[in-house]
Write a protein that holds these residues in place. Sequence first.
Motif, PDB file in Angstrom:
ATOM      1  N   LEU A  26       0.813  -1.214   0.000  1.00  0.00           N
ATOM      2  CA  LEU A  26       0.000   0.000   0.000  1.00  0.00           C
ATOM      3  C   LEU A  26       0.847   1.265   0.000  1.00  0.00           C
ATOM      4  O   LEU A  26       0.324   2.356  -0.199  1.00  0.00           O
ATOM      5  CB  LEU A  26      -0.942  -0.003   1.203  1.00  0.00           C
ATOM      6  CG  LEU A  26      -1.960  -1.141   1.203  1.00  0.00           C
ATOM      7  CD1 LEU A  26      -2.716  -1.169   2.515  1.00  0.00           C
ATOM      8  CD2 LEU A  26      -2.906  -1.027   0.027  1.00  0.00           C
ATOM      9  N   ASN A  27       2.143   1.131   0.204  1.00  0.00           N
ATOM     10  CA  ASN A  27       3.055   2.271   0.236  1.00  0.00           C
ATOM     11  C   ASN A  27       3.462   2.627  -1.199  1.00  0.00           C
ATOM     12  O   ASN A  27       4.146   1.847  -1.856  1.00  0.00           O
ATOM     13  CB  ASN A  27       4.287   1.925   1.065  1.00  0.00           C
ATOM     14  CG  ASN A  27       5.266   3.071   1.174  1.00  0.00           C
ATOM     15  OD1 ASN A  27       5.249   4.015   0.393  1.00  0.00           O
ATOM     16  ND2 ASN A  27       6.135   2.979   2.151  1.00  0.00           N
ATOM     17  N   PRO A  28       3.073   3.798  -1.685  1.00  0.00           N
ATOM     18  CA  PRO A  28       3.400   4.156  -3.067  1.00  0.00           C
ATOM     19  C   PRO A  28       4.901   4.332  -3.320  1.00  0.00           C
ATOM     20  O   PRO A  28       5.344   4.299  -4.461  1.00  0.00           O
ATOM     21  CB  PRO A  28       2.648   5.473  -3.287  1.00  0.00           C
ATOM     22  CG  PRO A  28       2.380   6.001  -1.932  1.00  0.00           C
ATOM     23  CD  PRO A  28       2.309   4.826  -1.001  1.00  0.00           C
ATOM     24  N   LYS A  29       5.678   4.482  -2.258  1.00  0.00           N
ATOM     25  CA  LYS A  29       7.128   4.649  -2.431  1.00  0.00           C
ATOM     26  C   LYS A  29       7.888   3.330  -2.347  1.00  0.00           C
ATOM     27  O   LYS A  29       9.091   3.304  -2.540  1.00  0.00           O
ATOM     28  CB  LYS A  29       7.669   5.629  -1.386  1.00  0.00           C
ATOM     29  CG  LYS A  29       7.136   7.030  -1.597  1.00  0.00           C
ATOM     30  CD  LYS A  29       7.786   8.004  -0.667  1.00  0.00           C
ATOM     31  CE  LYS A  29       7.234   9.397  -0.959  1.00  0.00           C
ATOM     32  NZ  LYS A  29       7.975  10.429  -0.260  1.00  0.00           N
ATOM     33  N   ALA A  30       7.188   2.250  -2.051  1.00  0.00           N
ATOM     34  CA  ALA A  30       7.839   0.939  -1.972  1.00  0.00           C
ATOM     35  C   ALA A  30       8.311   0.523  -3.359  1.00  0.00           C
ATOM     36  O   ALA A  30       7.599   0.681  -4.341  1.00  0.00           O
ATOM     37  CB  ALA A  30       6.879  -0.097  -1.401  1.00  0.00           C
ATOM     38  N   THR A  31       9.489  -0.011  -3.411  1.00  0.00           N
ATOM     39  CA  THR A  31      10.061  -0.450  -4.688  1.00  0.00           C
ATOM     40  C   THR A  31       9.897  -1.952  -4.864  1.00  0.00           C
ATOM     41  O   THR A  31       9.743  -2.682  -3.873  1.00  0.00           O
ATOM     42  CB  THR A  31      11.565  -0.118  -4.755  1.00  0.00           C
ATOM     43  OG1 THR A  31      12.232  -0.882  -3.738  1.00  0.00           O
ATOM     44  CG2 THR A  31      11.817   1.358  -4.550  1.00  0.00           C
ATOM     45  N   PRO A  32       9.927  -2.429  -6.089  1.00  0.00           N
ATOM     46  CA  PRO A  32       9.869  -3.879  -6.314  1.00  0.00           C
ATOM     47  C   PRO A  32      11.003  -4.607  -5.590  1.00  0.00           C
ATOM     48  O   PRO A  32      10.811  -5.704  -5.098  1.00  0.00           O
ATOM     49  CB  PRO A  32      10.008  -4.022  -7.833  1.00  0.00           C
ATOM     50  CG  PRO A  32       9.545  -2.732  -8.385  1.00  0.00           C
ATOM     51  CD  PRO A  32       9.940  -1.694  -7.360  1.00  0.00           C
TER      52      PRO A  32
END
Length: 105
Positions: A26-32
């Motif tokens: 849910l964190n838009p800044k999380a990276t793959p």
Amino acid sequence: NSSNNINRSLQQTDALGMTALHLLCLNPKATPEIFKLLANACPQAATIQAQMVTHVEYSEDHLDVVDETREMVTPIKLWLKVKGVSYDDADFVEEGQMTLDAALQ
């Protein structure tokens, strides 16, 4: 053992049934890369399903919920939904999981 503590932590769920991986999605800044790192650290956590509202319809005045769709989603499915990537259930292997590499491309 530190590894067992990490595995237990990643598999714990909150009151809504979500794991740390669900919350990360849910964190838009999380990276793959960070998702993959955590999912590979505890593959079992990537298979835990949480019930999520995936679609909501509101009344014309937008004050009332008329209809909502709920479905059980794994962290990988949630990641795809949040990123706006469409998928088909045929994209997933028998256990209901798409491979991490395919999901995170």
